[in-house]
Design an enzyme around this catalytic site. Structure first.
Site, PDB file in Angstrom:
ATOM      1  N   ASP A 174     -10.554   7.314   3.878  1.00  0.00           N
ATOM      2  CA  ASP A 174     -10.107   6.679   2.637  1.00  0.00           C
ATOM      3  C   ASP A 174     -11.010   5.492   2.292  1.00  0.00           C
ATOM      4  O   ASP A 174     -10.539   4.409   1.981  1.00  0.00           O
ATOM      5  CB  ASP A 174      -8.652   6.226   2.756  1.00  0.00           C
ATOM      6  CG  ASP A 174      -7.993   6.011   1.388  1.00  0.00           C
ATOM      7  OD1 ASP A 174      -8.534   6.518   0.383  1.00  0.00           O
ATOM      8  OD2 ASP A 174      -6.955   5.331   1.326  1.00  0.00           O
ATOM      9  N   GLY A 180       0.831  -1.188   0.000  1.00  0.00           N
ATOM     10  CA  GLY A 180       0.000   0.000   0.000  1.00  0.00           C
ATOM     11  C   GLY A 180       0.867   1.240   0.000  1.00  0.00           C
ATOM     12  O   GLY A 180       2.054   1.197  -0.325  1.00  0.00           O
ATOM     13  N   GLY A 181       0.253   2.356   0.368  1.00  0.00           N
ATOM     14  CA  GLY A 181       0.978   3.612   0.299  1.00  0.00           C
ATOM     15  C   GLY A 181       2.114   3.711   1.290  1.00  0.00           C
ATOM     16  O   GLY A 181       3.101   4.411   1.040  1.00  0.00           O
ATOM     17  N   MET A 182       2.016   3.022   2.437  1.00  0.00           N
ATOM     18  CA  MET A 182       3.026   3.193   3.471  1.00  0.00           C
ATOM     19  C   MET A 182       3.653   1.887   3.922  1.00  0.00           C
ATOM     20  O   MET A 182       4.378   1.868   4.907  1.00  0.00           O
ATOM     21  CB  MET A 182       2.416   3.892   4.685  1.00  0.00           C
ATOM     22  CG  MET A 182       1.975   5.316   4.431  1.00  0.00           C
ATOM     23  SD  MET A 182       1.508   6.115   5.974  1.00  0.00           S
ATOM     24  CE  MET A 182       0.190   5.052   6.531  1.00  0.00           C
ATOM     25  N   GLY A 183       3.375   0.790   3.236  1.00  0.00           N
ATOM     26  CA  GLY A 183       3.968  -0.442   3.711  1.00  0.00           C
ATOM     27  C   GLY A 183       3.721  -1.617   2.789  1.00  0.00           C
ATOM     28  O   GLY A 183       2.903  -1.546   1.870  1.00  0.00           O
ATOM     29  N   LYS A 228       2.045  -5.982   8.370  1.00  0.00           N
ATOM     30  CA  LYS A 228       2.341  -4.818   7.540  1.00  0.00           C
ATOM     31  C   LYS A 228       3.708  -4.257   7.909  1.00  0.00           C
ATOM     32  O   LYS A 228       3.928  -3.790   9.031  1.00  0.00           O
ATOM     33  CB  LYS A 228       1.267  -3.745   7.715  1.00  0.00           C
ATOM     34  CG  LYS A 228       1.433  -2.550   6.787  1.00  0.00           C
ATOM     35  CD  LYS A 228       0.230  -1.616   6.894  1.00  0.00           C
ATOM     36  CE  LYS A 228       0.334  -0.470   5.907  1.00  0.00           C
ATOM     37  NZ  LYS A 228      -0.850   0.425   5.976  1.00  0.00           N
TER      38      LYS A 228
END
Length: 554
Positions: A195, A78-81, A98
Protein backbone atom coordinates in the site's frame (compact mmCIF):
# COMPACT_ATOMS: atom_id res chain seq x y z
CA UNK A 1 6.48 23.83 6.44
CA UNK A 2 9.48 26.09 6.26
CA UNK A 3 8.45 27.67 2.96
CA UNK A 4 5.78 27.60 0.27
CA UNK A 5 5.74 24.94 -2.38
CA UNK A 6 5.34 25.78 -6.02
CA UNK A 7 2.20 24.86 -7.86
CA UNK A 8 3.75 24.92 -11.28
CA UNK A 9 5.74 21.69 -11.28
CA UNK A 10 9.03 23.49 -10.71
CA UNK A 11 11.50 23.34 -7.86
CA UNK A 12 9.60 23.27 -4.58
CA UNK A 13 11.06 26.44 -3.15
CA UNK A 14 12.34 28.28 -6.14
CA UNK A 15 16.00 27.97 -5.05
CA UNK A 16 18.77 25.44 -4.70
CA UNK A 17 18.73 25.61 -0.94
CA UNK A 18 18.15 22.27 0.83
CA UNK A 19 14.48 21.54 1.27
CA UNK A 20 12.84 20.55 4.52
CA UNK A 21 9.34 19.43 5.25
CA UNK A 22 9.77 19.66 9.02
CA UNK A 23 7.10 21.31 11.09
CA UNK A 24 7.51 23.08 14.38
CA UNK A 25 6.87 20.90 17.48
CA UNK A 26 3.26 20.80 18.66
CA UNK A 27 2.35 23.90 20.61
CA UNK A 28 -1.33 24.27 21.61
CA UNK A 29 -3.89 25.90 21.49
CA UNK A 30 -5.41 24.12 18.52
CA UNK A 31 -4.53 21.24 16.23
CA UNK A 32 -5.86 20.04 12.90
CA UNK A 33 -5.85 16.26 12.33
CA UNK A 34 -4.72 14.71 9.09
CA UNK A 35 -7.50 12.36 8.00
CA UNK A 36 -5.50 11.04 5.04
CA UNK A 37 -2.68 9.83 7.28
CA UNK A 38 -3.51 9.54 10.95
CA UNK A 39 0.10 8.78 11.89
CA UNK A 40 1.12 12.40 11.40
CA UNK A 41 1.13 14.78 14.31
CA UNK A 42 -1.33 17.64 13.82
CA UNK A 43 -0.38 20.92 12.17
CA UNK A 44 -0.61 23.84 14.56
CA UNK A 45 -3.11 26.62 13.86
CA UNK A 46 -2.43 30.24 14.78
CA UNK A 47 -5.36 31.60 16.81
CA UNK A 48 -7.27 34.77 16.00
CA UNK A 49 -7.22 37.74 18.33
CA UNK A 50 -10.27 36.37 20.06
CA UNK A 51 -9.87 32.65 20.54
CA UNK A 52 -13.04 30.59 20.34
CA UNK A 53 -14.12 28.53 23.28
CA UNK A 54 -12.35 25.20 23.59
CA UNK A 55 -14.22 22.36 21.83
CA UNK A 56 -15.54 19.44 23.79
CA UNK A 57 -12.88 16.70 24.07
CA UNK A 58 -13.32 13.64 21.91
CA UNK A 59 -14.93 10.67 23.64
CA UNK A 60 -12.10 8.58 25.03
CA UNK A 61 -9.76 11.51 25.66
CA UNK A 62 -7.90 10.95 28.93
CA UNK A 63 -8.34 7.18 28.87
CA UNK A 64 -5.34 5.17 30.06
CA UNK A 65 -4.38 2.27 27.77
CA UNK A 66 -2.23 -0.59 28.93
CA UNK A 67 -1.68 1.11 32.22
CA UNK A 68 0.72 3.73 30.75
CA UNK A 69 -0.55 5.43 27.54
CA UNK A 70 -2.82 8.42 28.20
CA UNK A 71 -4.95 9.38 25.15
CA UNK A 72 -4.67 13.13 24.46
CA UNK A 73 -6.33 13.85 21.11
CA UNK A 74 -7.40 12.10 17.93
CA UNK A 75 -5.06 12.55 15.00
CA UNK A 76 -7.30 10.87 12.43
CA UNK A 77 -8.35 7.46 11.26
CA UNK A 78 -7.36 4.89 8.70
CA UNK A 79 -9.04 1.86 7.25
CA UNK A 80 -8.79 -0.26 10.39
CA UNK A 81 -8.31 2.10 13.28
CA UNK A 82 -8.26 5.51 14.88
CA UNK A 83 -4.89 7.02 15.72
CA UNK A 84 -4.45 9.05 18.88
CA UNK A 85 -1.75 11.35 20.12
CA UNK A 86 -0.95 9.96 23.55
CA UNK A 87 1.54 10.34 26.37
CA UNK A 88 3.58 7.44 27.60
CA UNK A 89 3.46 8.23 31.28
CA UNK A 90 6.15 5.69 32.12
CA UNK A 91 8.91 7.41 30.14
CA UNK A 92 7.23 10.84 29.70
CA UNK A 93 7.12 11.07 25.93
CA UNK A 94 4.44 11.53 23.29
CA UNK A 95 3.55 8.58 21.09
CA UNK A 96 0.97 7.62 18.49
CA UNK A 97 -1.50 4.92 19.53
CA UNK A 98 -3.64 3.10 16.98
CA UNK A 99 -7.02 2.00 18.32
CA UNK A 100 -8.73 -0.92 16.54
CA UNK A 101 -11.83 0.27 14.69
CA UNK A 102 -13.91 -2.64 13.50
CA UNK A 103 -17.69 -2.32 12.90
CA UNK A 104 -19.77 -4.40 15.30
CA UNK A 105 -21.92 -5.78 12.49
CA UNK A 106 -19.00 -7.61 10.84
CA UNK A 107 -19.05 -11.40 11.09
CA UNK A 108 -16.81 -12.80 13.79
CA UNK A 109 -14.40 -14.23 11.24
CA UNK A 110 -13.83 -10.83 9.61
CA UNK A 111 -13.45 -9.13 12.99
CA UNK A 112 -10.84 -11.70 13.96
CA UNK A 113 -9.06 -11.12 10.64
CA UNK A 114 -9.01 -7.37 11.26
CA UNK A 115 -7.44 -7.80 14.69
CA UNK A 116 -4.92 -10.28 13.37
CA UNK A 117 -4.04 -7.87 10.57
CA UNK A 118 -3.28 -5.19 13.15
CA UNK A 119 -1.04 -7.59 15.04
CA UNK A 120 0.77 -8.32 11.79
CA UNK A 121 1.15 -4.61 11.10
CA UNK A 122 2.93 -4.28 14.43
CA UNK A 123 5.10 -7.32 13.76
CA UNK A 124 5.93 -6.20 10.23
CA UNK A 125 7.02 -2.71 11.26
CA UNK A 126 8.73 -3.83 14.49
CA UNK A 127 11.01 -6.30 12.73
CA UNK A 128 12.37 -3.59 10.42
CA UNK A 129 15.32 -1.50 11.54
CA UNK A 130 15.41 1.43 9.13
CA UNK A 131 15.13 5.20 9.72
CA UNK A 132 12.46 5.45 7.00
CA UNK A 133 10.15 2.95 8.75
CA UNK A 134 7.99 4.14 11.64
CA UNK A 135 9.16 2.67 14.95
CA UNK A 136 6.73 0.41 16.82
CA UNK A 137 7.19 0.57 20.60
CA UNK A 138 4.53 -1.72 21.99
CA UNK A 139 1.26 -3.57 21.46
CA UNK A 140 -1.18 -3.11 24.34
CA UNK A 141 -3.99 -5.66 24.43
CA UNK A 142 -7.26 -4.19 25.73
CA UNK A 143 -10.33 -6.47 25.95
CA UNK A 144 -8.65 -8.84 23.53
CA UNK A 145 -7.99 -6.11 20.98
CA UNK A 146 -4.48 -4.95 19.97
CA UNK A 147 -3.62 -1.25 20.35
CA UNK A 148 -0.40 -0.44 18.46
CA UNK A 149 1.94 2.05 20.11
CA UNK A 150 4.43 3.73 17.80
CA UNK A 151 6.56 6.84 17.48
CA UNK A 152 4.80 10.13 16.84
CA UNK A 153 6.19 11.70 13.66
CA UNK A 154 5.83 15.48 13.62
CA UNK A 155 5.04 16.37 10.05
CA UNK A 156 2.47 15.63 7.41
CA UNK A 157 1.96 13.21 4.60
CA UNK A 158 3.25 13.56 1.07
CA UNK A 159 -0.38 13.38 0.01
CA UNK A 160 -1.11 16.53 2.04
CA UNK A 161 1.95 18.28 0.61
CA UNK A 162 0.86 17.50 -2.95
CA UNK A 163 -2.41 19.31 -2.32
CA UNK A 164 -0.35 22.51 -2.48
CA UNK A 165 1.64 21.71 -5.60
CA UNK A 166 4.11 19.33 -7.17
CA UNK A 167 7.71 18.61 -6.18
CA UNK A 168 10.84 19.40 -8.12
CA UNK A 169 12.73 16.47 -9.62
CA UNK A 170 15.57 16.57 -7.07
CA UNK A 171 13.23 16.65 -4.07
CA UNK A 172 11.04 13.90 -5.51
CA UNK A 173 14.16 11.77 -6.07
CA UNK A 174 15.34 12.42 -2.50
CA UNK A 175 12.00 11.30 -1.07
CA UNK A 176 11.95 8.34 -3.44
CA UNK A 177 15.36 7.21 -2.17
CA UNK A 178 14.10 7.15 1.41
CA UNK A 179 10.95 5.21 0.52
CA UNK A 180 13.08 2.82 -1.56
CA UNK A 181 15.32 2.24 1.46
CA UNK A 182 12.30 1.34 3.59
CA UNK A 183 11.06 -1.05 0.91
CA UNK A 184 14.48 -2.67 0.55
CA UNK A 185 14.55 -3.30 4.30
CA UNK A 186 11.03 -4.73 4.18
CA UNK A 187 11.72 -6.97 1.20
CA UNK A 188 14.94 -8.25 2.79
CA UNK A 189 12.82 -9.28 5.79
CA UNK A 190 10.28 -11.05 3.57
CA UNK A 191 7.63 -8.31 3.86
CA UNK A 192 5.63 -6.71 1.05
CA UNK A 193 4.08 -3.38 2.00
CA UNK A 194 1.30 -3.53 -0.65
CA UNK A 195 0.00 0.00 0.00
CA UNK A 196 2.73 2.44 -1.02
CA UNK A 197 1.02 5.76 -1.78
CA UNK A 198 1.56 9.47 -0.93
CA UNK A 199 -0.77 9.32 2.08
CA UNK A 200 1.47 6.64 3.62
CA UNK A 201 4.68 8.65 3.20
CA UNK A 202 5.33 11.08 6.07
CA UNK A 203 7.52 14.14 5.64
CA UNK A 204 8.97 14.81 9.07
CA UNK A 205 11.34 17.29 10.61
CA UNK A 206 15.00 17.48 9.61
CA UNK A 207 14.22 16.13 6.11
CA UNK A 208 13.13 12.78 7.51
CA UNK A 209 10.90 10.63 5.30
CA UNK A 210 8.94 7.76 6.87
CA UNK A 211 6.93 4.97 5.26
CA UNK A 212 3.92 4.11 7.43
CA UNK A 213 0.89 1.82 7.55
CA UNK A 214 1.98 -1.78 7.18
CA UNK A 215 -1.64 -2.71 7.92
CA UNK A 216 -2.07 -4.79 4.76
CA UNK A 217 1.53 -5.93 4.51
CA UNK A 218 2.11 -9.51 3.47
CA UNK A 219 4.67 -11.34 5.58
CA UNK A 220 6.44 -14.26 3.96
CA UNK A 221 5.35 -17.58 5.42
CA UNK A 222 2.12 -16.27 7.00
CA UNK A 223 -1.41 -17.00 5.86
CA UNK A 224 -3.07 -14.50 3.51
CA UNK A 225 -5.77 -12.58 5.36
CA UNK A 226 -7.56 -11.06 2.37
CA UNK A 227 -11.27 -11.60 2.79
CA UNK A 228 -13.18 -13.40 0.06
CA UNK A 229 -14.13 -10.87 -2.56
CA UNK A 230 -12.05 -8.25 -0.79
CA UNK A 231 -9.48 -6.01 -2.39
CA UNK A 232 -6.60 -4.54 -0.39
CA UNK A 233 -4.63 -1.50 -1.40
CA UNK A 234 -5.36 1.75 -3.21
CA UNK A 235 -6.47 0.97 -6.79
CA UNK A 236 -4.57 3.77 -8.55
CA UNK A 237 -1.27 2.70 -6.92
CA UNK A 238 -1.65 -1.07 -7.18
CA UNK A 239 0.45 -3.12 -9.60
CA UNK A 240 -1.15 -4.87 -12.62
CA UNK A 241 -0.11 -8.34 -11.44
CA UNK A 242 -2.02 -7.83 -8.21
CA UNK A 243 -5.09 -6.67 -10.12
CA UNK A 244 -4.88 -9.92 -12.08
CA UNK A 245 -4.66 -11.96 -8.89
CA UNK A 246 -1.10 -13.10 -9.56
CA UNK A 247 1.40 -13.69 -6.78
CA UNK A 248 3.10 -10.35 -6.08
CA UNK A 249 6.75 -9.79 -5.35
CA UNK A 250 9.02 -6.83 -4.53
CA UNK A 251 8.44 -5.50 -8.06
CA UNK A 252 4.83 -4.80 -7.07
CA UNK A 253 5.91 -2.38 -4.34
CA UNK A 254 8.38 -0.79 -6.76
CA UNK A 255 5.54 -0.25 -9.26
CA UNK A 256 3.68 1.66 -6.54
CA UNK A 257 6.81 3.73 -5.87
CA UNK A 258 6.88 4.60 -9.58
CA UNK A 259 3.27 5.85 -9.40
CA UNK A 260 4.12 7.87 -6.27
CA UNK A 261 7.05 9.54 -8.07
CA UNK A 262 4.82 10.27 -11.06
CA UNK A 263 2.19 11.83 -8.79
CA UNK A 264 4.85 13.80 -6.89
CA UNK A 265 6.13 15.51 -10.04
CA UNK A 266 2.92 15.64 -12.10
CA UNK A 267 0.38 16.18 -9.30
CA UNK A 268 -1.86 13.18 -10.01
CA UNK A 269 -1.66 9.43 -10.43
CA UNK A 270 -1.56 8.54 -14.14
CA UNK A 271 -4.16 5.81 -13.59
CA UNK A 272 -6.77 7.71 -11.56
CA UNK A 273 -10.25 7.48 -13.05
CA UNK A 274 -13.75 8.37 -11.85
CA UNK A 275 -14.47 4.97 -10.29
CA UNK A 276 -12.60 1.90 -9.07
CA UNK A 277 -13.36 -0.45 -12.02
CA UNK A 278 -12.20 2.20 -14.50
CA UNK A 279 -9.06 2.83 -12.43
CA UNK A 280 -8.19 -0.86 -12.34
CA UNK A 281 -8.79 -1.10 -16.08
CA UNK A 282 -6.39 1.77 -16.67
CA UNK A 283 -3.76 0.10 -14.47
CA UNK A 284 -4.00 -2.96 -16.71
CA UNK A 285 -4.21 -1.31 -20.11
CA UNK A 286 -3.43 2.42 -20.10
CA UNK A 287 0.01 3.70 -21.08
CA UNK A 288 0.65 6.84 -19.03
CA UNK A 289 1.85 10.00 -20.71
CA UNK A 290 5.55 10.67 -20.38
CA UNK A 291 6.00 12.80 -17.24
CA UNK A 292 6.33 16.45 -18.23
CA UNK A 293 8.13 17.69 -15.10
CA UNK A 294 10.58 14.80 -14.69
CA UNK A 295 13.43 14.26 -17.10
CA UNK A 296 16.68 12.36 -17.31
CA UNK A 297 17.30 9.69 -14.67
CA UNK A 298 14.06 10.40 -12.79
CA UNK A 299 12.03 9.95 -15.96
CA UNK A 300 13.94 6.71 -16.58
CA UNK A 301 12.96 5.49 -13.11
CA UNK A 302 9.28 6.36 -13.54
CA UNK A 303 8.85 4.90 -17.01
CA UNK A 304 10.86 1.82 -16.05
CA UNK A 305 8.87 1.10 -12.89
CA UNK A 306 5.55 1.50 -14.74
CA UNK A 307 6.23 -1.40 -17.08
CA UNK A 308 3.20 -3.70 -16.97
CA UNK A 309 5.42 -6.80 -16.91
CA UNK A 310 7.16 -6.98 -13.50
CA UNK A 311 10.11 -8.81 -15.08
CA UNK A 312 10.90 -5.72 -17.16
CA UNK A 313 10.98 -3.30 -14.26
CA UNK A 314 14.36 -2.19 -12.88
CA UNK A 315 15.37 -3.78 -9.62
CA UNK A 316 15.96 -1.85 -6.41
CA UNK A 317 19.70 -1.42 -7.03
CA UNK A 318 19.09 0.05 -10.49
CA UNK A 319 16.37 2.34 -9.15
CA UNK A 320 18.69 3.54 -6.38
CA UNK A 321 21.48 4.38 -8.82
CA UNK A 322 19.15 6.45 -10.99
CA UNK A 323 17.50 8.22 -8.06
CA UNK A 324 20.88 9.09 -6.55
CA UNK A 325 21.83 10.70 -9.85
CA UNK A 326 18.53 12.59 -10.04
CA UNK A 327 18.83 13.80 -6.44
CA UNK A 328 22.39 15.01 -6.80
CA UNK A 329 22.79 18.80 -7.12
CA UNK A 330 24.05 20.01 -10.50
CA UNK A 331 27.81 20.23 -10.72
CA UNK A 332 29.18 23.77 -10.43
CA UNK A 333 30.36 25.39 -13.62
CA UNK A 334 34.08 24.79 -14.17
CA UNK A 335 36.34 27.65 -13.17
CA UNK A 336 38.97 28.63 -15.69
CA UNK A 337 42.38 28.99 -14.02
CA UNK A 338 45.06 31.15 -15.58
CA UNK A 339 48.65 30.21 -14.75
CA UNK A 340 50.73 33.40 -14.53
CA UNK A 341 54.27 33.36 -15.82
CA UNK A 342 57.10 33.63 -13.34
CA UNK A 343 57.82 37.26 -12.51
CA UNK A 344 54.27 38.44 -13.20
CA UNK A 345 52.84 41.04 -10.80
CA UNK A 346 51.77 39.44 -7.52
CA UNK A 347 48.47 41.26 -7.64
CA UNK A 348 47.52 39.40 -10.79
CA UNK A 349 46.63 40.76 -14.21
CA UNK A 350 43.63 42.97 -14.85
CA UNK A 351 42.55 43.67 -18.42
CA UNK A 352 40.15 46.37 -19.45
CA UNK A 353 37.78 46.14 -22.38
CA UNK A 354 40.18 47.93 -24.76
CA UNK A 355 43.03 45.66 -23.75
CA UNK A 356 40.91 42.58 -24.41
CA UNK A 357 40.02 43.86 -27.86
CA UNK A 358 43.64 44.64 -28.51
CA UNK A 359 44.68 41.06 -27.85
CA UNK A 360 43.16 40.22 -31.18
CA UNK A 361 41.50 37.20 -32.70
CA UNK A 362 44.70 35.16 -32.66
CA UNK A 363 44.76 35.05 -28.85
CA UNK A 364 41.06 34.24 -28.73
CA UNK A 365 41.58 31.45 -31.24
CA UNK A 366 44.44 30.09 -29.18
CA UNK A 367 42.30 30.15 -26.06
CA UNK A 368 39.47 28.35 -27.86
CA UNK A 369 41.89 25.76 -29.23
CA UNK A 370 43.29 25.17 -25.73
CA UNK A 371 39.76 24.71 -24.37
CA UNK A 372 38.88 22.24 -27.11
CA UNK A 373 41.94 20.17 -26.25
CA UNK A 374 40.86 20.11 -22.61
CA UNK A 375 37.21 19.42 -23.47
CA UNK A 376 37.86 16.92 -26.25
CA UNK A 377 34.45 15.21 -26.57
CA UNK A 378 36.15 11.91 -27.26
CA UNK A 379 38.13 12.01 -24.05
CA UNK A 380 36.01 13.89 -21.54
CA UNK A 381 34.43 12.42 -18.40
CA UNK A 382 31.06 10.77 -18.74
CA UNK A 383 27.96 12.42 -17.24
CA UNK A 384 26.66 11.10 -13.94
CA UNK A 385 24.68 7.90 -14.35
CA UNK A 386 26.63 6.69 -17.40
CA UNK A 387 28.99 3.79 -17.81
CA UNK A 388 31.10 2.20 -20.54
CA UNK A 389 30.44 -1.18 -22.12
CA UNK A 390 33.21 -3.01 -23.97
CA UNK A 391 31.56 -5.31 -26.51
CA UNK A 392 33.94 -7.81 -28.07
CA UNK A 393 31.65 -8.75 -30.96
CA UNK A 394 31.59 -5.19 -32.32
CA UNK A 395 35.22 -4.49 -31.32
CA UNK A 396 34.29 -1.26 -29.57
CA UNK A 397 33.50 0.37 -26.25
CA UNK A 398 30.21 2.21 -25.93
CA UNK A 399 29.14 4.82 -23.40
CA UNK A 400 25.55 4.25 -22.28
CA UNK A 401 23.31 5.20 -19.34
CA UNK A 402 24.02 2.46 -16.80
CA UNK A 403 20.38 1.36 -16.41
CA UNK A 404 19.89 0.68 -20.15
CA UNK A 405 19.20 -2.94 -21.06
CA UNK A 406 21.60 -4.78 -23.37
CA UNK A 407 20.57 -7.01 -26.26
CA UNK A 408 23.06 -8.95 -28.39
CA UNK A 409 22.58 -11.41 -31.28
CA UNK A 410 22.57 -15.14 -30.87
CA UNK A 411 25.74 -16.01 -32.74
CA UNK A 412 24.35 -19.46 -33.56
CA UNK A 413 21.57 -17.99 -35.70
CA UNK A 414 22.67 -14.43 -36.48
CA UNK A 415 25.99 -13.77 -38.19
CA UNK A 416 25.74 -9.99 -37.86
CA UNK A 417 27.83 -8.06 -35.37
CA UNK A 418 25.63 -5.71 -33.36
CA UNK A 419 24.53 -4.68 -29.88
CA UNK A 420 21.66 -2.52 -28.63
CA UNK A 421 20.97 -0.73 -25.35
CA UNK A 422 17.46 0.42 -24.50
CA UNK A 423 15.95 2.39 -21.64
CA UNK A 424 13.18 0.63 -19.72
CA UNK A 425 10.38 2.56 -21.41
CA UNK A 426 11.63 1.56 -24.87
CA UNK A 427 11.52 5.23 -25.91
CA UNK A 428 15.27 5.61 -26.44
CA UNK A 429 17.62 3.01 -27.86
CA UNK A 430 21.26 2.87 -28.90
CA UNK A 431 22.53 0.43 -31.52
CA UNK A 432 26.03 -0.24 -32.83
CA UNK A 433 26.60 -2.42 -35.91
CA UNK A 434 29.93 -3.54 -37.33
CA UNK A 435 30.23 -4.76 -40.92
CA UNK A 436 33.61 -6.46 -41.30
CA UNK A 437 35.48 -6.14 -44.58
CA UNK A 438 36.76 -9.71 -44.27
CA UNK A 439 33.17 -11.02 -44.23
CA UNK A 440 31.88 -8.76 -47.04
CA UNK A 441 31.98 -11.27 -49.90
CA UNK A 442 29.49 -9.24 -51.98
CA UNK A 443 31.39 -5.95 -51.59
CA UNK A 444 28.41 -4.15 -50.05
CA UNK A 445 30.53 -1.87 -47.84
CA UNK A 446 30.91 1.53 -49.48
CA UNK A 447 34.26 3.16 -50.10
CA UNK A 448 33.91 5.72 -47.32
CA UNK A 449 31.74 6.68 -44.35
CA UNK A 450 30.14 9.47 -46.41
CA UNK A 451 29.40 7.12 -49.32
CA UNK A 452 27.79 4.61 -46.94
CA UNK A 453 25.66 7.39 -45.44
CA UNK A 454 24.45 8.59 -48.85
CA UNK A 455 23.57 5.05 -49.92
CA UNK A 456 21.52 4.53 -46.76
CA UNK A 457 19.91 7.95 -47.19
CA UNK A 458 18.80 7.02 -50.70
CA UNK A 459 17.28 3.77 -49.43
CA UNK A 460 15.42 5.61 -46.65
CA UNK A 461 13.91 8.08 -49.11
CA UNK A 462 12.92 5.40 -51.61
CA UNK A 463 11.70 2.67 -49.28
CA UNK A 464 11.74 3.94 -45.70
CA UNK A 465 12.80 1.46 -43.04
CA UNK A 466 10.19 -1.19 -42.34
CA UNK A 467 11.66 -2.45 -39.06
CA UNK A 468 11.57 1.07 -37.61
CA UNK A 469 8.13 1.92 -38.94
CA UNK A 470 9.74 4.59 -41.16
CA UNK A 471 7.64 5.58 -44.19
CA UNK A 472 9.10 6.55 -47.56
CA UNK A 473 10.78 9.93 -48.02
CA UNK A 474 11.58 10.93 -44.43
CA UNK A 475 13.35 14.23 -43.75
CA UNK A 476 17.12 13.76 -43.56
CA UNK A 477 20.05 16.01 -42.71
CA UNK A 478 23.31 14.55 -44.00
CA UNK A 479 26.71 15.79 -42.84
CA UNK A 480 29.88 14.45 -44.48
CA UNK A 481 32.18 16.98 -42.83
CA UNK A 482 32.34 15.41 -39.38
CA UNK A 483 35.45 13.61 -38.19
CA UNK A 484 36.29 10.87 -35.74
CA UNK A 485 39.71 10.82 -34.08
CA UNK A 486 40.89 13.18 -36.82
CA UNK A 487 39.62 10.88 -39.59
CA UNK A 488 36.70 11.22 -41.98
CA UNK A 489 33.27 10.22 -40.69
CA UNK A 490 29.66 11.10 -41.48
CA UNK A 491 26.36 11.63 -39.69
CA UNK A 492 22.74 11.64 -40.80
CA UNK A 493 19.77 12.87 -38.74
CA UNK A 494 16.42 11.44 -39.84
CA UNK A 495 13.03 12.72 -38.69
CA UNK A 496 9.80 10.94 -39.55
CA UNK A 497 6.33 9.94 -38.39
CA UNK A 498 6.01 6.22 -37.74
CA UNK A 499 3.96 4.40 -40.37
CA UNK A 500 1.31 3.24 -37.89
CA UNK A 501 -2.31 3.93 -38.77
CA UNK A 502 -3.45 3.29 -35.20
CA UNK A 503 -0.90 5.38 -33.33
CA UNK A 504 1.55 7.34 -35.52
CA UNK A 505 4.31 8.99 -33.51
CA UNK A 506 7.15 11.39 -34.40
CA UNK A 507 10.63 9.87 -34.16
CA UNK A 508 14.14 11.15 -34.65
CA UNK A 509 17.20 9.07 -35.38
CA UNK A 510 20.89 9.90 -35.61
CA UNK A 511 23.28 7.57 -37.46
CA UNK A 512 27.04 8.03 -37.11
CA UNK A 513 29.26 6.34 -39.74
CA UNK A 514 32.94 5.53 -39.50
CA UNK A 515 35.13 3.35 -41.73
CA UNK A 516 38.37 2.00 -40.28
CA UNK A 517 41.71 1.72 -42.06
CA UNK A 518 41.03 -2.02 -42.39
CA UNK A 519 37.83 -1.31 -44.32
CA UNK A 520 35.38 -2.23 -41.53
CA UNK A 521 32.25 -0.06 -41.33
CA UNK A 522 30.72 1.10 -38.04
CA UNK A 523 27.16 2.41 -37.82
CA UNK A 524 26.13 3.90 -34.47
CA UNK A 525 22.38 4.61 -34.32
CA UNK A 526 20.46 6.46 -31.61
CA UNK A 527 16.67 6.62 -31.90
CA UNK A 528 14.26 8.58 -29.70
CA UNK A 529 10.89 10.39 -29.79
CA UNK A 530 10.82 13.32 -32.21
CA UNK A 531 8.57 15.41 -29.98
CA UNK A 532 7.84 15.53 -26.27
CA UNK A 533 9.80 15.33 -23.08
CA UNK A 534 12.10 12.52 -24.23
CA UNK A 535 13.35 14.42 -27.29
CA UNK A 536 15.90 16.54 -25.43
CA UNK A 537 17.00 13.52 -23.40
CA UNK A 538 17.39 11.47 -26.60
CA UNK A 539 19.50 14.19 -28.21
CA UNK A 540 21.71 14.30 -25.11
CA UNK A 541 22.11 10.52 -25.24
CA UNK A 542 23.03 10.72 -28.93
CA UNK A 543 25.57 13.48 -28.38
CA UNK A 544 27.26 11.70 -25.47
CA UNK A 545 27.25 8.25 -27.08
CA UNK A 546 28.71 9.47 -30.38
CA UNK A 547 31.32 11.62 -28.63
CA UNK A 548 32.54 8.70 -26.51
CA UNK A 549 32.54 5.89 -29.08
CA UNK A 550 35.85 4.01 -28.88
CA UNK A 551 36.59 1.48 -31.62
CA UNK A 552 39.39 -1.01 -31.22
CA UNK A 553 41.04 -0.36 -34.62
CA UNK A 554 41.07 3.06 -36.29
Amino acid sequence: MNGPMSNNGGAPYGSDEPTSFGLQPPNPPAAVPHPDNPYAAPTQVVPHQTAPSAPEPEPGTGRLIGGRYRLLAKLGHGGMGTVWRAKDETVDREVAVKEPRVPDHLPERERANAFERMRREARAAARLDHPAVVNVHDVAVVDGQPWIVMELVHGRSLGDALQEGTLGAREAARIGLEVLGALEAAHAAGILHRDVKPDNVLLGRHDRVVLTDFGIAQIEGETNLTDTGGFVGSPEYIAPERVLGQRPGPASDLWSLGVVLYAATEGVSPFRRSNTPATLQSVLNATPAVPASASGPLADVITGLLQKDPARRPNAAQVRALLETAARPPAPAPTQVVQLAEGAPKGGVRLGRKSLIGLGAAVVAAAVAAYLVIADPFAGPLPDGWTTKKVKDVAATLAVPHAYQEDVPDRKTDEAHWVTYTDYSGSIWIGLRLDRKAEDSNNTIAGSAAAEMYEDDKKFKENGEYELGMPENPETDTDDAVTYQGKQAAKNTITYITDDSQNPRPREMQIFYYKTSKGDMYKLTISYPGKGDFTKRGQEVARTTIANLDVDVL
